[in-house]
Design an enzyme around this catalytic site. Structure first.
Site, short mmCIF file in Angstrom:
data_model
loop_
_atom_site.label_atom_id
_atom_site.label_comp_id
_atom_site.label_asym_id
_atom_site.label_seq_id
_atom_site.Cartn_x
_atom_site.Cartn_y
_atom_site.Cartn_z
N GLY A 266 0.78 -1.25 -0.22
CA GLY A 266 0.13 -0.14 -0.06
C GLY A 266 0.72 1.38 -0.14
O GLY A 266 2.06 1.29 -0.28
N VAL A 267 -0.07 2.40 0.17
CA VAL A 267 0.86 3.76 0.17
C VAL A 267 1.27 4.06 1.61
O VAL A 267 0.64 3.46 2.33
CB VAL A 267 -0.07 4.85 -0.67
N GLY A 268 1.88 5.08 1.69
CA GLY A 268 2.25 5.69 3.01
C GLY A 268 3.47 5.23 3.52
O GLY A 268 4.49 4.49 2.99
N SER A 269 3.92 6.06 4.83
CA SER A 269 5.20 5.83 5.42
C SER A 269 5.52 4.46 5.82
O SER A 269 6.31 3.68 5.70
CB SER A 269 5.27 6.68 6.56
N VAL A 270 4.31 3.62 6.61
CA VAL A 270 4.58 2.47 6.98
C VAL A 270 4.71 1.45 6.13
O VAL A 270 5.68 0.60 5.85
CB VAL A 270 3.27 1.97 8.08
N GLU A 291 0.01 -1.26 -7.13
CA GLU A 291 -0.68 -0.22 -7.76
C GLU A 291 0.42 0.96 -7.77
O GLU A 291 0.43 1.69 -8.76
CB GLU A 291 -1.69 0.28 -6.65
N ASN A 381 -7.56 10.09 3.39
CA ASN A 381 -7.31 10.06 1.90
C ASN A 381 -8.32 9.53 1.24
O ASN A 381 -9.09 10.10 0.63
CB ASN A 381 -6.00 9.30 1.66
N GLY A 385 -6.75 1.83 -3.82
CA GLY A 385 -6.89 0.47 -4.28
C GLY A 385 -7.06 -0.80 -3.07
O GLY A 385 -7.03 -1.91 -3.53
N1 COA Z 1 -6.60 7.52 14.09
C1 COA Z 1 -6.56 8.96 13.98
N2 COA Z 1 -5.28 9.26 13.20
C2 COA Z 1 -4.75 8.13 12.72
C3 COA Z 1 -4.87 7.06 13.11
C4 COA Z 1 -5.85 6.37 13.79
N3 COA Z 1 -6.08 5.44 14.30
N4 COA Z 1 -3.91 6.29 12.54
C5 COA Z 1 -3.07 6.94 11.75
N5 COA Z 1 -3.57 8.16 12.15
C6 COA Z 1 -3.14 9.53 11.47
C7 COA Z 1 -1.53 9.59 11.83
O1 COA Z 1 -1.45 10.17 12.99
C8 COA Z 1 -0.97 10.50 10.71
O2 COA Z 1 -1.50 11.99 10.86
P1 COA Z 1 -0.67 13.13 10.65
O3 COA Z 1 -0.42 13.27 9.38
O4 COA Z 1 -1.50 14.41 11.55
O5 COA Z 1 0.67 12.80 11.47
C9 COA Z 1 -1.81 10.20 9.52
O6 COA Z 1 -3.00 9.24 10.04
C10 COA Z 1 -1.23 9.05 8.53
O7 COA Z 1 -0.56 8.07 9.51
P2 COA Z 1 0.96 7.36 9.33
O8 COA Z 1 1.26 6.66 10.47
O9 COA Z 1 1.91 8.44 9.07
O10 COA Z 1 0.39 6.51 8.48
P3 COA Z 1 0.65 6.24 6.71
O11 COA Z 1 1.17 7.31 5.97
O12 COA Z 1 1.13 4.95 6.50
O13 COA Z 1 -0.91 6.36 6.24
C11 COA Z 1 -3.37 5.84 5.87
C12 COA Z 1 -1.95 5.49 6.68
C13 COA Z 1 -4.28 4.65 6.25
C14 COA Z 1 -3.60 7.00 5.83
C15 COA Z 1 -2.85 5.57 4.49
O14 COA Z 1 -2.19 4.41 4.58
C16 COA Z 1 -4.07 5.54 3.68
O15 COA Z 1 -4.65 6.33 3.23
N6 COA Z 1 -4.81 4.25 3.43
C17 COA Z 1 -5.63 3.99 2.54
C18 COA Z 1 -5.72 3.84 1.21
C19 COA Z 1 -4.82 2.73 0.74
O16 COA Z 1 -4.69 1.69 1.69
N7 COA Z 1 -4.16 2.61 -0.41
C20 COA Z 1 -3.21 1.55 -0.82
C21 COA Z 1 -3.84 0.75 -1.98
S1 COA Z 1 -2.67 0.38 -3.17
#
Ligand code: COA
Length: 506
Positions: A266-270, A291, A381, A385
């Site tokens: 997936g996308v993002g830092s983790v 994707e 976001n 996908g």
């Molecule tokens: N409640 C509230 N906020 C939360 C949270 C929760 N349970 N878990 C994470 N967050 C917040 C973080 O604090 C961070 O906020 P900030 O930007 O204000 O610091 C933000 O969400 C992003 O979290 P982070 O730990 O940096 O994770 P990430 O960059 O890995 O993103 C998602 C996590 C869920 C936002 C991201 O994976 C996403 O948009 N996923 C949905 C789409 C997807 O899965 N696409 C892949 C398909 S190919």
């Protein structure tokens, strides 16, 4: 600009179509539907949206903006700031736009990314008035060569009344040959997608376009837009190690070979850090069927962990954007970019037996996943996908830290406050605490495993208490106390933390 345009526009029928971005922006009328290229900040036009946003500062009009996925500061952000978007589909990830959506200033349809092309084909999103597509070149036979993403561009070009090409003369010429473009037929008239392995090429290197539909070509020199660099840290390395332990247990059980199965991340830092964390793993010659390709992919190819990658877009940091020309020359025979309805197509995901891992916002004790909404209301976001892969993958995994916001939030909760992926689509949850393989388990068995293996120690007692009380007082197949199911979220809202301090167990 002092460049020889015939190198880039190699078909004479297109040469006399060059216009300024301002002129192209002036063609757009209130209420129009725009299909724009771009996916995770790659392959999006830059001059056109900036000119349209500029127009929006002095004129009252709104458009509906459809894309592949998220656009960057020159498009999503500037258009949101100018208040010229009525409806945005199917994904965004920009803080300004997110703010406008959550404050009700614009509409947003958060859509499975494989669905958008079908909706355009069926007409449920209305007619596409203009497709605006960033290109690296127009070939001798009149095909548009996309840049760093394909997304929904082929269906936009096919269905649009008019096409505007934004020719980016700074785009690496190595983009040509990277893409494999297919446009599917209408539903009901369609045969199978003839893709039997990750590297199969089944289409053209560019997007076919009727020259008469191309109303203008804008010139741009703006480089690809980088995403933040996600360096692995101790915690993400631990999550990666736990994921690798799960993979190793699957190999040991004889359910997966050493090369695993085509992998989607997936996308993002983790997700990026976890993927990078696989660099020193025992697994070799893995194929990626994903994707988005983030920075980590190049290191994994170098390390021999990944042998081929199929996706629809890049999402790269500044360092990788700067070396992209060289990298493409080096890695092009190991990468292919497809339209997102192909990269995310259930048929391919199921046929290839993809292993999918994505990042959730929160997961509940029975395995339901919220990927999109903070405390059930504010969209982050979008589903992207993740649903296309989660429903259809061979193994569906969600990876996350067990805590968010410095420990005030447990990502494992009694009941997710918004459901994107149901318990029926989720196989494995991985946190830095461990992994819970919930396949073959009934709801109450799942809850025990998720709490035990994945929750952070400071929230375990609280989760156990909720679960035990729900079993005792309410019972049923999936015990829940509806009056308390969201008490964790309300406590967060009222007291700034989900933690009941007296329940802390170390
Ligand atoms: N409640 C509230 N906020 C939360 C949270 C929760 N349970 N878990 C994470 N967050 C917040 C973080 O604090 C961070 O906020 P900030 O930007 O204000 O610091 C933000 O969400 C992003 O979290 P982070 O730990 O940096 O994770 P990430 O960059 O890995 O993103 C998602 C996590 C869920 C936002 C991201 O994976 C996403 O948009 N996923 C949905 C789409 C997807 O899965 N696409 C892949 C398909 S190919």
């Amino acid at each position: 600009m002092g460049i020889d345009l015939s190198q880039f526009i190699r078909n004479k029928a297109f040469l006399n179509k060059v216009v300024s971005a301002e002129e192209a922006a002036s063609w757009i009328k209130d209420g129009m539907n725009l299909g724009m290229s771009g996916f995770t900040l790659f392959g999006e036009p830059k001059e056109f949206p900036l000119a349209l946003s500029e127009r929006g500062k002095n004129e009252n009009f709104k458009v509906n903006l459809y894309t592949g996925a998220s656009l960057g500061p020159t498009a999503d952000q500037s258009m949101a700031e100018s208040d010229i978007i009525n409806l945005r589909v199917p994904y965004q990830g920009n803080a300004v736009m997110r703010g406008k959506i959550n404050s009700g200033e614009m509409f947003y349809i958060d859509q499975h990314l494989s669905h958008t092309a079908e909706e355009v084909r069926k007409g449920t999103l209305g007619n596409i008035d203009y497709a605006i597509i960033e290109a690296a070149a127009i070939t001798e036979d009149g095909m548009i060569i996309p840049t760093g993403s394909v997304g929904n561009s082929p269906i936009f070009v096919e269905k649009a009344d008019n096409v505007i090409v934004e020719l980016n003369t700074s785009a690496p010429k190595e983009y040509e040959g990277l893409h494999d473009i297919v446009v599917l037929e209408e539903q009901g008239e369609r045969k199978e997608i003839p893709m039997y392995s990750v590297g199969d090429r089944i289409g053209d290197i560019g997007i076919k376009v009727d020259p008469d539909k191309v109303k203008g070509i804008i010139l741009s020199e703006q480089p690809d837009i980088p995403s933040p660099l996600f360096e692995p840290n101790e915690e993400t390395q631990q999550i990666a190690d736990n994921l690798l332990d799960f993979f190793a247990s699957e190999v040991e059980a004889g359910r997966l070979p050493e090369s695993l199965a085509p992998l989607q991340s997936g996308v993002g830092s983790v997700a990026n850090a976890v993927l990078s964390g696989m660099k020193d793993s025992q697994f070799k010659d893995i194929e990626v069927y994903s994707e988005v390709l983030q920075d980590g992919i190049f290191d994994l190819i170098d390390a021999g962990v990944v042998k081929f990658a199929s996706a629809t877009a890049f999402s790269l940091s500044k360092k990788r954007v700067e070396s992209l020309g060289e990298d493409l020359a080096k890695y092009k025979d190991k990468i292919v970019f497809r339209p997102q309805e192909i990269s995310n197509h259930p048929e391919n995901i199921r046929r290839l037996g993809v292993i999918s891992f994505n990042t959730p916002i929160e997961v509940d004790i029975y395995g339901n996943v919220n990927s999109t909404h903070v405390s059930g209301t504010r969209v982050m976001n979008g589903i992207g996908g993740s649903g296309d892969f989660a429903r259809n993958a061979r193994i569906t995994i969600f990876v996350t830290s067990s805590l968010a916001k410095g420990g005030d939030i447990s990502t494992i909760v009694p009941f997710v406050s918004h459901v994107d992926h149901t318990e029926h689509d989720v196989d494995v949850i991985v946190t830095e605490q461990g992994f819970a393989d919930i396949r073959g388990l009934a709801p109450v068995q799942r809850a025990e495993k998720i709490i035990e293996n994945c929750a952070h120690p400071q929230y375990k007692a609280q989760l156990r208490e909720y679960f035990e009380e729900a079993k005792e007082k309410v019972g049923g197949h999936t015990p829940h106390m509806l009056d308390k199911a969201f008490s964790w979220h309300t406590r967060l809202k009222e007291h700034g933390s989900m933690l009941m301090s007296e329940k802390v167990t170390k």
